[in-house]
Design a protein around this motif. Structure first.
Motif, PDB file in Angstrom:
ATOM      1  N   GLU A   6      -1.618 -15.161   3.107  1.00  0.00           N
ATOM      2  CA  GLU A   6      -0.881 -13.937   3.412  1.00  0.00           C
ATOM      3  C   GLU A   6      -1.247 -12.817   2.447  1.00  0.00           C
ATOM      4  O   GLU A   6      -1.451 -11.671   2.858  1.00  0.00           O
ATOM      5  CB  GLU A   6       0.625 -14.187   3.364  1.00  0.00           C
ATOM      6  N   ILE A   7      -1.325 -13.145   1.168  1.00  0.00           N
ATOM      7  CA  ILE A   7      -1.692 -12.143   0.167  1.00  0.00           C
ATOM      8  C   ILE A   7      -3.113 -11.650   0.408  1.00  0.00           C
ATOM      9  O   ILE A   7      -3.387 -10.449   0.334  1.00  0.00           O
ATOM     10  CB  ILE A   7      -1.529 -12.714  -1.257  1.00  0.00           C
ATOM     11  N   PHE A   8      -4.032 -12.567   0.728  1.00  0.00           N
ATOM     12  CA  PHE A   8      -5.410 -12.176   1.007  1.00  0.00           C
ATOM     13  C   PHE A   8      -5.480 -11.215   2.189  1.00  0.00           C
ATOM     14  O   PHE A   8      -6.167 -10.189   2.134  1.00  0.00           O
ATOM     15  CB  PHE A   8      -6.275 -13.412   1.283  1.00  0.00           C
ATOM     16  N   LEU A  17      -6.569   0.171   5.262  1.00  0.00           N
ATOM     17  CA  LEU A  17      -5.506   1.164   5.465  1.00  0.00           C
ATOM     18  C   LEU A  17      -4.413   0.919   4.427  1.00  0.00           C
ATOM     19  O   LEU A  17      -3.485   0.135   4.675  1.00  0.00           O
ATOM     20  CB  LEU A  17      -4.913   1.046   6.878  1.00  0.00           C
ATOM     21  N   PRO A  18      -4.515   1.558   3.270  1.00  0.00           N
ATOM     22  CA  PRO A  18      -3.614   1.242   2.156  1.00  0.00           C
ATOM     23  C   PRO A  18      -2.114   1.276   2.480  1.00  0.00           C
ATOM     24  O   PRO A  18      -1.409   0.318   2.147  1.00  0.00           O
ATOM     25  CB  PRO A  18      -3.989   2.279   1.094  1.00  0.00           C
ATOM     26  N   PRO A  19      -1.570   2.295   3.136  1.00  0.00           N
ATOM     27  CA  PRO A  19      -0.126   2.286   3.378  1.00  0.00           C
ATOM     28  C   PRO A  19       0.329   1.149   4.297  1.00  0.00           C
ATOM     29  O   PRO A  19       1.442   0.644   4.152  1.00  0.00           O
ATOM     30  CB  PRO A  19       0.148   3.644   4.032  1.00  0.00           C
ATOM     31  N   LEU A  20      -0.524   0.724   5.202  1.00  0.00           N
ATOM     32  CA  LEU A  20      -0.157  -0.355   6.109  1.00  0.00           C
ATOM     33  C   LEU A  20       0.005  -1.679   5.362  1.00  0.00           C
ATOM     34  O   LEU A  20       0.956  -2.428   5.597  1.00  0.00           O
ATOM     35  CB  LEU A  20      -1.204  -0.499   7.213  1.00  0.00           C
ATOM     36  N   GLY A  21      -0.899  -1.958   4.441  1.00  0.00           N
ATOM     37  CA  GLY A  21      -0.783  -3.175   3.652  1.00  0.00           C
ATOM     38  C   GLY A  21       0.466  -3.192   2.798  1.00  0.00           C
ATOM     39  O   GLY A  21       1.153  -4.205   2.687  1.00  0.00           O
TER      40      GLY A  21
END
Length: 72
Positions: A6-8, A17-21
């Motif tokens: 999950e973290i990966f 897409l930084p905000p999505l992560g």
């Protein structure tokens, strides 16, 4: 607690897409998400770096251990 897979996947999404992560880890109305969105709008690299930090460091269960209230 999140598994390694999950973290990966969250880090992989955060690179694309930084905000999505960050939204997957902390929610879409959290302070971390808003900071990441602002940094991504100002520049892709700062948003990506903050997103990885927010997922890996801020998302760990041991990050806020020092904030535990003192018991009498």
């Amino acid at each position: 607690m999140a598994t390694r897979c999950e973290i990966f996947l969250e880090v992989l999404i955060a690179i694309l897409l930084p905000p999505l992560g960050v939204g997957f880890r902390h929610g879409c109305c959290s302070c971390e998400f808003l900071i990441c969105l602002l940094l991504t709008l100002l520049g892709y690299i700062p948003g990506m770096v903050y997103a990885v930090y927010a997922i890996v460091i801020r998302g760990s269960p041991h990050h806020d251990e020092w904030r535990q209230p003192l018991t009498a």
